[in-house]
Design an enzyme around this catalytic site. Sequence first.
Site, mmCIF file in Angstrom:
data_model
loop_
_atom_site.group_PDB
_atom_site.id
_atom_site.type_symbol
_atom_site.label_atom_id
_atom_site.label_comp_id
_atom_site.label_asym_id
_atom_site.label_seq_id
_atom_site.Cartn_x
_atom_site.Cartn_y
_atom_site.Cartn_z
ATOM 1 N N SER A 444 122.626 138.433 76.420
ATOM 2 C CA SER A 444 123.380 139.494 75.748
ATOM 3 C C SER A 444 123.003 139.446 74.273
ATOM 4 O O SER A 444 123.144 138.396 73.633
ATOM 5 C CB SER A 444 124.878 139.233 75.898
ATOM 6 N N CYS A 636 133.353 139.192 78.157
ATOM 7 C CA CYS A 636 131.965 138.739 78.318
ATOM 8 C C CYS A 636 131.922 137.229 78.553
ATOM 9 O O CYS A 636 132.680 136.470 77.955
ATOM 10 C CB CYS A 636 131.149 139.086 77.072
ATOM 11 N N ASP A 681 130.710 142.206 80.725
ATOM 12 C CA ASP A 681 129.308 141.790 80.652
ATOM 13 C C ASP A 681 129.340 140.317 81.063
ATOM 14 O O ASP A 681 129.505 139.436 80.222
ATOM 15 C CB ASP A 681 128.814 141.946 79.206
ATOM 16 N N TRP A 683 128.170 136.911 83.715
ATOM 17 C CA TRP A 683 127.046 136.363 84.468
ATOM 18 C C TRP A 683 127.408 135.031 85.091
ATOM 19 O O TRP A 683 128.407 134.455 84.741
ATOM 20 C CB TRP A 683 125.828 136.216 83.551
HETATM 21 P P1 FAD Z 1 117.510 128.066 84.984
HETATM 22 O O1 FAD Z 1 116.171 127.457 85.007
HETATM 23 O O2 FAD Z 1 117.637 129.470 85.421
HETATM 24 O O3 FAD Z 1 118.520 127.157 85.771
HETATM 25 C C1 FAD Z 1 119.793 127.646 86.136
HETATM 26 C C2 FAD Z 1 120.710 126.464 86.384
HETATM 27 O O4 FAD Z 1 120.211 125.675 87.440
HETATM 28 C C3 FAD Z 1 120.833 125.535 85.175
HETATM 29 O O5 FAD Z 1 122.180 125.216 84.986
HETATM 30 C C4 FAD Z 1 120.049 124.317 85.588
HETATM 31 O O6 FAD Z 1 120.563 123.134 84.985
HETATM 32 C C5 FAD Z 1 120.261 124.308 87.090
HETATM 33 N N1 FAD Z 1 119.203 123.575 87.797
HETATM 34 C C6 FAD Z 1 117.950 123.305 87.385
HETATM 35 N N2 FAD Z 1 117.285 122.595 88.314
HETATM 36 C C7 FAD Z 1 118.137 122.436 89.353
HETATM 37 C C8 FAD Z 1 118.018 121.795 90.614
HETATM 38 N N3 FAD Z 1 116.903 121.212 90.992
HETATM 39 N N4 FAD Z 1 119.087 121.827 91.432
HETATM 40 C C9 FAD Z 1 120.224 122.458 91.063
HETATM 41 N N5 FAD Z 1 120.383 123.072 89.879
HETATM 42 C C10 FAD Z 1 119.352 123.063 89.031
HETATM 43 N N6 FAD Z 1 123.265 132.845 78.788
HETATM 44 C C11 FAD Z 1 123.523 132.494 77.512
HETATM 45 O O7 FAD Z 1 123.462 131.305 77.179
HETATM 46 N N7 FAD Z 1 123.832 133.435 76.563
HETATM 47 C C12 FAD Z 1 123.913 134.743 76.859
HETATM 48 O O8 FAD Z 1 124.185 135.566 75.975
HETATM 49 C C13 FAD Z 1 123.658 135.152 78.199
HETATM 50 N N8 FAD Z 1 123.721 136.449 78.559
HETATM 51 C C14 FAD Z 1 123.461 136.818 79.836
HETATM 52 C C15 FAD Z 1 123.527 138.163 80.194
HETATM 53 C C16 FAD Z 1 123.256 138.552 81.484
HETATM 54 C C17 FAD Z 1 123.324 140.007 81.867
HETATM 55 C C18 FAD Z 1 122.893 137.582 82.440
HETATM 56 C C19 FAD Z 1 122.577 137.983 83.859
HETATM 57 C C20 FAD Z 1 122.825 136.257 82.111
HETATM 58 C C21 FAD Z 1 123.112 135.846 80.803
HETATM 59 N N9 FAD Z 1 123.021 134.505 80.438
HETATM 60 C C22 FAD Z 1 123.303 134.147 79.149
HETATM 61 C C23 FAD Z 1 122.536 133.470 81.380
HETATM 62 C C24 FAD Z 1 121.010 133.348 81.222
HETATM 63 O O9 FAD Z 1 120.372 134.509 81.708
HETATM 64 C C25 FAD Z 1 120.406 132.169 81.998
HETATM 65 O O10 FAD Z 1 120.824 132.235 83.332
HETATM 66 C C26 FAD Z 1 120.782 130.829 81.439
HETATM 67 O O11 FAD Z 1 120.439 130.753 80.081
HETATM 68 C C27 FAD Z 1 120.038 129.695 82.174
HETATM 69 O O12 FAD Z 1 118.666 129.927 82.102
HETATM 70 P P2 FAD Z 1 117.629 128.718 82.226
HETATM 71 O O13 FAD Z 1 116.273 129.305 82.480
HETATM 72 O O14 FAD Z 1 117.743 127.791 81.077
HETATM 73 O O15 FAD Z 1 118.123 127.962 83.509
#
Ligand code: FAD
Length: 683
Positions: A444, A636, A681, A683
Amino acid sequence: MALDTLDLSVLAVVAILLAAYFTRGTLWGNSDDGVTVARGSSRDLIEVISANEKKALVLFGSQTGTSEDYSHKFAKEFQSRFSIPTMCGDLADYDYENLNEIFTSVDGFQLIVFLMATYGEGEPPDNAVEFFDYLENECEDLSTVKFSCFGLGNSTYEFYNAMGKRTVSTLTEKGATLIGELGLGDDGRGTMDEDYMAWKDGLFDVLKDKLSLKEHDLVYEPGIKVEESSLTVLSPEVSLGEPDSKYVNPSEDDLKSHKLGPFDHTHPYLAPITASKELFNSETRHCVHAEFDLSDSNLKYSTGDHLAIWPSNSNEEVAKLLDILGLSDKKDIVIKISSLDPTVHPHVSSPSTYESVIRHYLEISGPVSRQFVGSVAQFAPTEEAKALASKLGKDKELFHKEVTAKYLNISDLLHVLSNGAKWTTVPFEFVIESIAHLQPRYYSISSSSMSEKQTVHVTAVVEQERYPNVDKVVTGVATNLLLNIQQAQNKVSDSKLPVTYDLAGPRNKFEKFKLPVHVRRSTFKLPSNPATPIICIGPGTGVAPFRGFIREKVKQVENGSNVGKAVLFFGCRNSNEDFLYKDEWVDYSKKLGDKFELVTAFSRETAKKVYVQDKMLEKASEINQALNDGAFFYVCGDAARMARDVQSVLIKIFVAERKVTEEVATDMVKNLRVLNRYQEDVW
Ligand code: FAD
């Protein structure tokens, strides 16, 4: 004898068909931008199905790519188990006027399967909008159609799996026959994978019965071909993980498009991160504020939109997977990836290298699916590994205990299964086709397009979890990449980073802190009249868009507008540790005076935990009054619990303040949603 024009055109068509036949897999192999010759060449479903001799169709409505991944998985397994040539297609790629004729025009055609995600407030994904428009407004008869449907949704949202349900109700209303039951995948409970498996296995049983299909053992049949090439990493045409083909060896036109776009979910902009900082004051937890400069592009955003960040995998995870696949020494060998089926799109640029594919295109760090374990068993390097993989693939409880609960990802799992023996027999085609493709992450936007026209701010909490009895830090891909960038940019020497990244990117194109991004429009918007009051509920990083909203209000005041009051409810653990933008709010208060009120809830400062919901109850009469005065209400952040709790609290407030029953209060909240005065908003 002279040939007339008709003869010549017939000959030309025959020549093309013969060439296509004899060059199967090469002529229609994916071009650099991943688009095959046959795929996308016609919007006529019957034409494409007939030309490719398909007897079943899987269509996906997908917003973030999850439904698309499941669709490919389903199409492959269905084809393999029942020997029915199956095509997988994007709903946006076809017209549907002749949907009802497929079963009568294509000899032996069996089934259409829909995998349908629900997006936002029960809306169709972007690629399914036109399909529903046709179904609901133009389509009259689907009485010959036999279909099955799996919905991908999240039970923490109000309109749980609305689009899966709508697909079934609309199709059956038009006379189509549903085979099996509607499957409901629930991301909210984290059971999507198991829900999918249960639906798919149930459907296969029904199909054997209803369509008299014969089932075979699952054997991997590649839809793509991977060949090692004599090119090297120095060859200019080789993709080293550039976000798309326009970034590899760019032409003059491509160079122009690097500034002009259009930039979207297929062609991101390489945006420089001009500033970044740590927002938490903690040894173990991090939250990154990052500012992306869009001024050299024609990308535009408006306050409340989302920024999609295209991540790549960490050095450690890439090395682990290369190692267990026995590919470490071959990591830089160039491979050509082509499609064996004109309807299959590999999602990977070609030519590329083993390492680039793993680093940039595959989701290798997250949880692994039970289906993957079951299907990788056939390539196990030892009999023991094969037996264990097959057992885990079949036993849900054991899989949960040994894989899910231990947070194993693909390389961890392969390592455990084979006790470290290398899996050199796994075809790389299988690796590409069986592992989900790496998706952009959405954030966001926390800036305002009115105050920062060309800079987009994001506020991302870094995913690092330490669990008892798990001997690794479980990390998120994109947020740890942002943390690495933040620390490198600010020259923080932190030896405690659990994962590191290649920040320079392919051919150093990401140097000086660039990342591929695109903007996604959102419906989460401020009222068009600045004088309308707003109430914002944004604990944790849920505060991100509200920072944008408040910055916009400050700008409006500077421009002489009459602005309505903004009340922001923010919650975190502790005022000294994770109070996001603590100093900025003071500044905004000075500029906005009584037009801004910040209400804080710190859950770990008092014996009794205090949350934003508690603070809402304390301010019940003010909230009610503001809503009576026409205020907009925004929520949000965490969809799992917070958003639901906030809605319940608002209902409670209406019951108490307006002296109405819970039923009436619930309708009042619903009505606010209908009027677009209650926006989420989450997630
Ligand atoms: P990912 O790689 O996607 O991992 C997701 C989760 O899985 C993590 O918690 C990780 O620790 C866990 N994981 C990793 N490996 C494993 C495993 N082997 N087994 C089990 N679990 C595991 N986030 C924000 O911080 N700020 C925002 O403003 C924000 N806005 C968003 C708006 C929208 C519309 C949406 C859909 C999402 C938003 N998010 C926001 C969430 C963001 O998109 C991500 O999902 C988040 O930051 C995690 O991304 P990542 O790639 O670091 O984790």
